[in-house]
Structures are given as structure tokens and as C-alpha cells.
Design an enzyme around this catalytic site. Structure first.
Site, PDB file in Angstrom:
ATOM      1  CG  ASP A 172      27.077 131.807  55.246  1.00  8.74           C
ATOM      2  OD1 ASP A 172      28.032 132.792  55.062  1.00  8.74           O
ATOM      3  OD2 ASP A 172      25.851 132.948  55.617  1.00  8.74           O
TER       4      ASP A 172
ATOM      5  CG  ASP B 281      27.630 135.412  53.200  1.00 11.15           C
ATOM      6  OD1 ASP B 281      26.217 135.042  53.598  1.00 11.15           O
ATOM      7  OD2 ASP B 281      28.388 135.316  53.249  1.00 11.15           O
TER       8      ASP B 281
ATOM      9  CG  ASP C 150      22.619 134.232  54.505  1.00  8.27           C
ATOM     10  OD1 ASP C 150      21.788 133.394  54.130  1.00  8.27           O
ATOM     11  OD2 ASP C 150      23.871 134.981  54.918  1.00  8.27           O
TER      12      ASP C 150
END
Ligand code: CTP
Ligand code: MN
Ligand code: MN
Ligand code: MN
Length: 361
Positions: free
Chosen positions: A195, A197, A285
Site C-alpha cells: 500500500d 501510507d 492509508d
């Protein structure tokens, strides 16, 4: 210097926050095996053994060269009988029988497959497995399954950069003095991640949560949000830091799946050219701490997880302090220690500063 005297081997610290660990892992053959064992113990709820293998793997990742003999490994912290036996086997035949067995175990394989779905943890995976499921069936799966192919594929540095640009434009269209920082694995210099962040905040105290919801609104209007799990802030200044690593922090945050257009990515999308869509789904995120807690959040979200665990363990065991993503508390002086940079926090802890690219513990 006298050439006949061998250079003393620096003692390897038992704390990852006293080691420098880059992404160049000379002992991948051993650490991969240890991570499988750690995972297998985790699946059997044997947390102690799991953590022991994670720690052993982390120690090996920090070594400047590959382990050539058992003697290289014996004096290292957290390398017990079991991990030494695994190393011995790998040195002798190139693989570990125990690890091979785990990798072909049906329960292990199935739990791993289920847990690779975003939002699925051990409990859910276990439940599905007990129902007799061995693979995915349509209609049964949560949000992550919708973009399973895309989000189980690694995110490249160029893709992370492109997302950074998009979010940067979005954030600054809302507030010109907003602060956006890339964190997580990409800040540690990793080439790929699962992902991307980011920390997003503003110097205007108390406005950070509003900024985050405005960013989400704007991304929605741009048609970029495929999924959004928003968690409002439950941050309370009067609470002492919680050194338990698994406790989630209390800042406003969101776990997103965003649509990333290939045209935004230098060199194009990573591995998805074949299907001709020209876009992919990516996990992102965002966390929004108040500016006063920014340095703690940056340190906490940069990782790696093993580095964070050991920072907290070191703080407690060696300094009688409590550290988390919000604050640092000195139990002896009974006071919170303020910090505006990561360097301040390392200094409070009496630790040498470790660069983000050396935190791949
Ligand atoms: N983190 C946290 N609280 C959360 C989520 C994450 O403190 N609610 C921290 C984790 O402890 C970790 C960092 O944020 O240190 C990044 O988490 P994650 O994205 O899961 O891992 P990465 O190190 O970025 O690795 P990857 O490349 O797989 O994303
Ligand atoms: Mn990450
Ligand atoms: Mn991760
Ligand atoms: Mn993350």
C-alpha cells in the site's frame, strides 16, 4: 593498524532500534524461512514462538553479509536452538524440510490465501476454513475482494509517487499550508509495497480531522475512491502512551482503495498493461494527527513493524519510558516529553538517530 589482529566484531544489539537495517538483505534465504515459521506459529496462536522467529529474522536482516557457518550465527541475539537448526539445515541442503512441509500444508496455504484479502484477518480466515472453504467463492467476500487482483499486486515506487502527486494537489487545493508526508515502507526506501501510507495535517490546531474529511470528499468528487473505511479520531491528550504495539493509534485515519490512472504514472502502471484498462486499484492509508503529535506519528508510521516493536520495548525496558504513535512519557519524571522531529525522540531515548532507510528491521 596491525594486520594480524582481526577487527573486533561489533556486538549485535537485541534491539532493532540500535541496529541499522537497509533493504539489502544478505540473508534472505534464512529470513524467508523464519518468516514462514513465524506465520505458521501465528496461525496456531503460539505468539511467543512466532515473535521469536520474527526477532531472529530481524537480527539476520541487519547483518552486513550472508551467514556462512553456524559459528557466525551462534552468538547472535534471539537465535535459539530451533532457529540455529533451521540455519544448519539450509546451509547443508539449501532448504528446510520443516518450512517445505508448512508451505505445502493445506490449512496454512488456505489461511494465507484468505488473509491476502484486504480486511480479512486470522479469525475470519479460520472461520471460512472451518466451514470447509478451500478457495474463493463468488458472493461471499468483503470489499477487498472486489479489487483483489489489483491490490494483491505490489505497488511500485513510481505508482506511489503518482499517488503522492494526486493527494498533494488535492490537499493543497483545500489548505495551502497543509503538510503531506510519505511514510511507511516507501519512506524506508523500499521499491515495492502493499500500500502507500501518508500523513496529512495542518498547523491549525484542531483542524486536522476536518482536513482529512475534506480530502476524502475531494477524492470522491474526482472519482478516485473505490472504497473508503474512515475512522474518526478518538485521541485523548490525557491518556498515557500505550506501549503495547498492537494497540491502534487514536488519530483520524482512513483505509482507502483508490483508482490510479496509468497516464499519471511515469513509465506506466506496474504489470497491469495486459488487460487494457489503463488504470489499477491501489491501497492507500491516510492518517491525520494534530501537529503537536506529528513527530510521534511519523516515527510510528514509518515502521518497520519490528523496528516499532523494539523502539517501544527499548523505551520501556531500558529507559522506563512509554512510547506510542501519540507521545513519549517518562515514568521516572512523570512527564510527557515533547518532540517536533524524529531526532528529538531518538535523543529523548538516548538512542543514536537511525535514518528511515536503515529501519527495515
Ligand atoms: N501503522 C500504525 N497504525 C495503523 C496502521 C499502521 O501504527 N493503524 C504503522 C505500522 O506499525 C507500520 C506502518 O504504520 O510501522 C506502516 O504500515 P504498513 O503499511 O502495514 O507496512 P509497511 O511497512 O508500509 O509495509 P508495506 O510495504 O507492506 O505496506
Ligand atoms: Mn505501507
Ligand atoms: Mn504491511
Ligand atoms: Mn499501511
Amino acid at each position: 593498524p596491525d594486520a594480524t589482529t582481526s577487527t573486533p566484531v561489533a556486538k549485535v544489539s537485541q534491539y532493532a532500534c540500535q541496529r541499522r537495517t537497509t533493504t539489502a538483505n544478505s540473508n534472505k534465504i534464512f529470513t524467508d524461512a523464519f518468516e514462514v515459521l513465524a506465520e505458521s506459529y501465528e496461525f496456531n496462536e503460539m505468539e511467543g514462538q512466532s515473535l521469536a522467529f520474527r526477532r531472529a529474522a530481524s537480527v539476520l536482516r541487519s547483518l552486513p553479509s550472508k551467514i556462512q557457518s553456524l559459528r557466525d550465527a551462534e552468538s547472535l541475539p534471539f537465535l535459539g536452538k530451533h532457529s540455529i537448526a533451521v540455519i544448519e539445515e539450509i546451509l547443508q541442503c539449501g532448504f528446510s524440510m520443516e518450512v517445505q512441509k508448512i508451505l505445502s500444508n493445506e490449512r496454512f496455504k488456505t489461511l494465507k490465501l484468505f488473509m491476502s484479502v484486504f480486511g480479512v484477518g486470522l479469525k475470519t480466515a479460520e472461520k471460512w476454513y472451518r466451514k470447509g472453504l478451500l478457495s474463493f467463492t463468488r458472493g461471499l467476500f468483503p470489499t477487498g475482494f472486489l479489487h483483489y487482483g489489483d491490490i494483491s499486486r505490489a505497488v511500485s515506487k513510481a505508482e506511489a509517487q503518482a499517488l503522492g502527486n494526486i493527494i498533494d494537489e488535492t490537499v493543497h487545493a483545500i489548505t495551502s499550508d497543509a503538510l503531506l508526508t510519505l511514510t511507511g515502507g516507501f519512506r524506508r526506501g523500499k521499491d515495492f509495497g502493499h500500500d502507500v501510507d501518508f500523513i496529512v495535517t495542518t498547523p491549525e490546531m484542531g483542524k486536522e480531522e476536518h482536513l482529512l474529511t475534506a480530502v476524502i470528499e475531494s477524492l470522491k468528487h474526482q472519482g478516485l475512491i473505490l472504497y473508503c473505511d474512515y475512522r474518526a479520531s478518538t485521541f485523548d491528550m490525557s491518556r498515557l502512551p500505550n506501549h503495547k504495539f498492537d494497540a491502534m493509534d487514536h488519530f483520524a485515519k482512513c483505509f482507502l482503495i483508490l483508482r490510479l490512472d496509468g497516464s499519471r504514472v511515469e513509465g506506466g502502471l506496474c504489470g497491469a498493461e495486459g488487460d487494457g484498462r489503463g488504470w489499477r486499484a491501489v491501497r492507500v492509508d491516510l492518517v491525520s494527527p494534530p501537529m503537536k503529535q506529528y513527530a510521534f506519528t511519523l516515527l510510528g508510521w514509518t515502521g518497520s513493524k519490528q523496528f516499532e516493536r523494539d523502539l517501544r520495548r527499548f523505551a520501556q525496558k531500558e529507559r522506563h519510558m512509554l512510547l506510542d504513535n501519540h507521545a513519549l512519557y517518562d515514568k521516572t519524571k512523570r512527564e510527557l516529553l515533547a518532540a517536533t522531529t524524529e531526532q528529538d525522540i531518538f535523543a529523548h531515548l538516548g538512542l543514536q538517530y537511525i535514518e528511515p532507510c536503515q529501519r527495515n528491521a
